[in-house]
Scaffold this active site. Sequence first.
Site, short mmCIF file in Angstrom:
data_model
loop_
_atom_site.label_atom_id
_atom_site.label_comp_id
_atom_site.label_asym_id
_atom_site.label_seq_id
_atom_site.Cartn_x
_atom_site.Cartn_y
_atom_site.Cartn_z
N HIS A 237 21.14 -7.36 19.14
CA HIS A 237 21.77 -6.67 20.28
C HIS A 237 23.19 -7.19 20.49
O HIS A 237 24.12 -6.42 20.72
CB HIS A 237 20.98 -6.93 21.58
CG HIS A 237 19.58 -6.40 21.61
ND1 HIS A 237 18.49 -7.16 21.96
CD2 HIS A 237 19.09 -5.16 21.33
CE1 HIS A 237 17.39 -6.41 21.91
NE2 HIS A 237 17.72 -5.21 21.53
N ARG B 118 18.23 0.38 13.34
CA ARG B 118 17.84 -0.71 12.44
C ARG B 118 17.34 -0.19 11.09
O ARG B 118 17.53 -0.81 10.07
CB ARG B 118 16.74 -1.56 13.07
CG ARG B 118 17.22 -2.38 14.25
CD ARG B 118 16.07 -2.94 15.01
NE ARG B 118 15.22 -1.85 15.48
CZ ARG B 118 14.01 -2.00 15.98
NH1 ARG B 118 13.47 -3.20 16.05
NH2 ARG B 118 13.33 -0.96 16.41
N SER C 25 12.55 -7.39 19.99
CA SER C 25 12.28 -8.35 21.05
C SER C 25 10.80 -8.76 21.04
O SER C 25 10.48 -9.93 21.22
CB SER C 25 12.66 -7.76 22.40
OG SER C 25 14.03 -7.45 22.41
N LYS D 58 6.12 -1.38 28.85
CA LYS D 58 6.11 -2.66 28.14
C LYS D 58 5.75 -3.82 29.06
O LYS D 58 6.15 -3.83 30.22
CB LYS D 58 7.50 -2.93 27.53
CG LYS D 58 7.83 -2.01 26.38
CD LYS D 58 9.15 -2.39 25.73
CE LYS D 58 9.42 -1.49 24.54
NZ LYS D 58 10.74 -1.79 23.94
#
Length: 163
Positions: A18, A91, A130, A42
């Site tokens: 990030h 990504r 993450s 989440k």
Amino acid sequence: MKKTALYVGSFDPITNGHLDIIKRASVCYDEVVVGIAMNSKKNHFFTFEERKEIMEEILADFENVKVDMFTGLLADYVNENKFDFVIRGLRATMDFEYEIQMAQMNARLYKHDVETVFLMTNPKYSFISSSLIKEVYSLGGDIKGLVPDGVLKHMEKKKIGEE
Ligand code: COA
């Protein structure tokens, strides 16, 4: 005219992937706002407020980067703040399918001209997320170099606090 860009995510926690995107965006736009989103789907390690404090600490030296938080629809937040660009990192090809769906839905909801810009993630960090960072860390794996050192310190502090 001043060009403002928004970079959004849950950032739980912010990773070096990030950070790399934020650094690159900060040289392209007059102002970059890092918008921390409340993602109710989440489970979080850091609270919303903790993530903001950590982000501000990590980005303290970036003069044209600000940190903010938002809840609800991304498009509403963009409309209210009149951002010109929304930045997303890609990504791998698997990110592309999700991102195009989100970008196109959001485009329908924007009330002014907003361009979604995709920056390729630095290959050094293309395998991280993450959640993966949190999983490896919670099982005792070494995550040094994958998150900013300041984030690692906060993770250590939080883990000790929970024991
Ligand atoms: N380097 C390292 N990791 C990266 C990365 C990079 N450059 N780019 C993304 N990642 C990771 C993220 O950390 C995240 O990991 P996680 O799933 O383990 O938490 C994962 O890749 C997915 O990233 P992202 O798609 O940015 O998810 P997010 O949860 O961080 O953010 C929102 C998603 C907040 C942008 C999205 O849910 C949203 O817009 N929410 C608002 C509600 C809304 O408007 N919904 C309708 C959308 S059409």
